[in-house]
Scaffold this motif. Sequence first.
Motif, mmCIF file in Angstrom:
data_model
loop_
_atom_site.group_PDB
_atom_site.id
_atom_site.type_symbol
_atom_site.label_atom_id
_atom_site.label_comp_id
_atom_site.label_asym_id
_atom_site.label_seq_id
_atom_site.Cartn_x
_atom_site.Cartn_y
_atom_site.Cartn_z
ATOM 1 N N PHE A 9 1.672 -6.713 15.618
ATOM 2 C CA PHE A 9 1.527 -6.691 14.160
ATOM 3 C C PHE A 9 0.229 -6.027 13.730
ATOM 4 C CE2 PHE A 9 -0.035 -8.697 10.215
ATOM 5 C CZ PHE A 9 0.884 -8.130 9.345
ATOM 6 N N ASN A 10 -0.903 -6.537 14.221
ATOM 7 C CA ASN A 10 -2.211 -6.049 13.787
ATOM 8 C C ASN A 10 -2.600 -4.798 14.553
ATOM 9 O OD1 ASN A 10 -2.846 -8.174 11.922
ATOM 10 N ND2 ASN A 10 -3.152 -9.515 13.683
ATOM 11 N N MET A 11 -2.561 -3.667 13.854
ATOM 12 C CA MET A 11 -2.968 -2.392 14.439
ATOM 13 C C MET A 11 -3.702 -1.606 13.363
ATOM 14 S SD MET A 11 0.378 -1.188 16.638
ATOM 15 C CE MET A 11 1.569 -1.341 15.299
ATOM 16 N N PRO A 12 -4.595 -0.702 13.772
ATOM 17 C CA PRO A 12 -5.240 0.152 12.772
ATOM 18 C C PRO A 12 -4.184 1.014 12.063
ATOM 19 C CG PRO A 12 -6.257 0.425 14.944
ATOM 20 C CD PRO A 12 -5.054 -0.435 15.118
ATOM 21 N N GLY A 13 -4.426 1.302 10.814
ATOM 22 C CA GLY A 13 -3.432 2.071 10.057
ATOM 23 C C GLY A 13 -2.308 1.147 9.626
ATOM 24 N N ARG A 14 -1.100 1.580 9.848
ATOM 25 C CA ARG A 14 0.063 0.771 9.451
ATOM 26 C C ARG A 14 0.281 -0.381 10.427
ATOM 27 N NH1 ARG A 14 4.702 4.643 9.556
ATOM 28 N NH2 ARG A 14 3.409 5.635 11.105
#
Length: 123
Positions: A60-65
């Motif tokens: 779920f948590n990633m840089p960008g989208r």
Amino acid sequence: MTDSTPLNILLVDDSRIARLTMKHMLQSLEMSLNLLEAGSADEAETVLSTEHADIALIDFNMPGRDGLELAAVITERYPHIRMALVTANIQDALAQRARDLGMEFLPKPASVEQLGAFIRQDT
């Protein structure tokens, strides 16, 4: 998929260590698998533009989208891909949003048994 055709699984996580851990767990399942990797939603879309995937395991948590934004794109463009949100962000609202997109929700770290059950559709 036949027994001789590998199942193509896309691992999407910004953590290289998390992807490596999942790869080792998936390889322990003794199934015919072809593992694809992406470190972001953008990389995942690039991979999917040239490679076929049957399953996507998405953080779920990633840089960008985030993973749900990627899942919405995958659902629209590649409706055949089964997806699971694999995340340490354990919130009921997030799990519900994932289910609303037709995704399985797997808490991170997922166990070999959980991954195997999802891949084998035993969930």
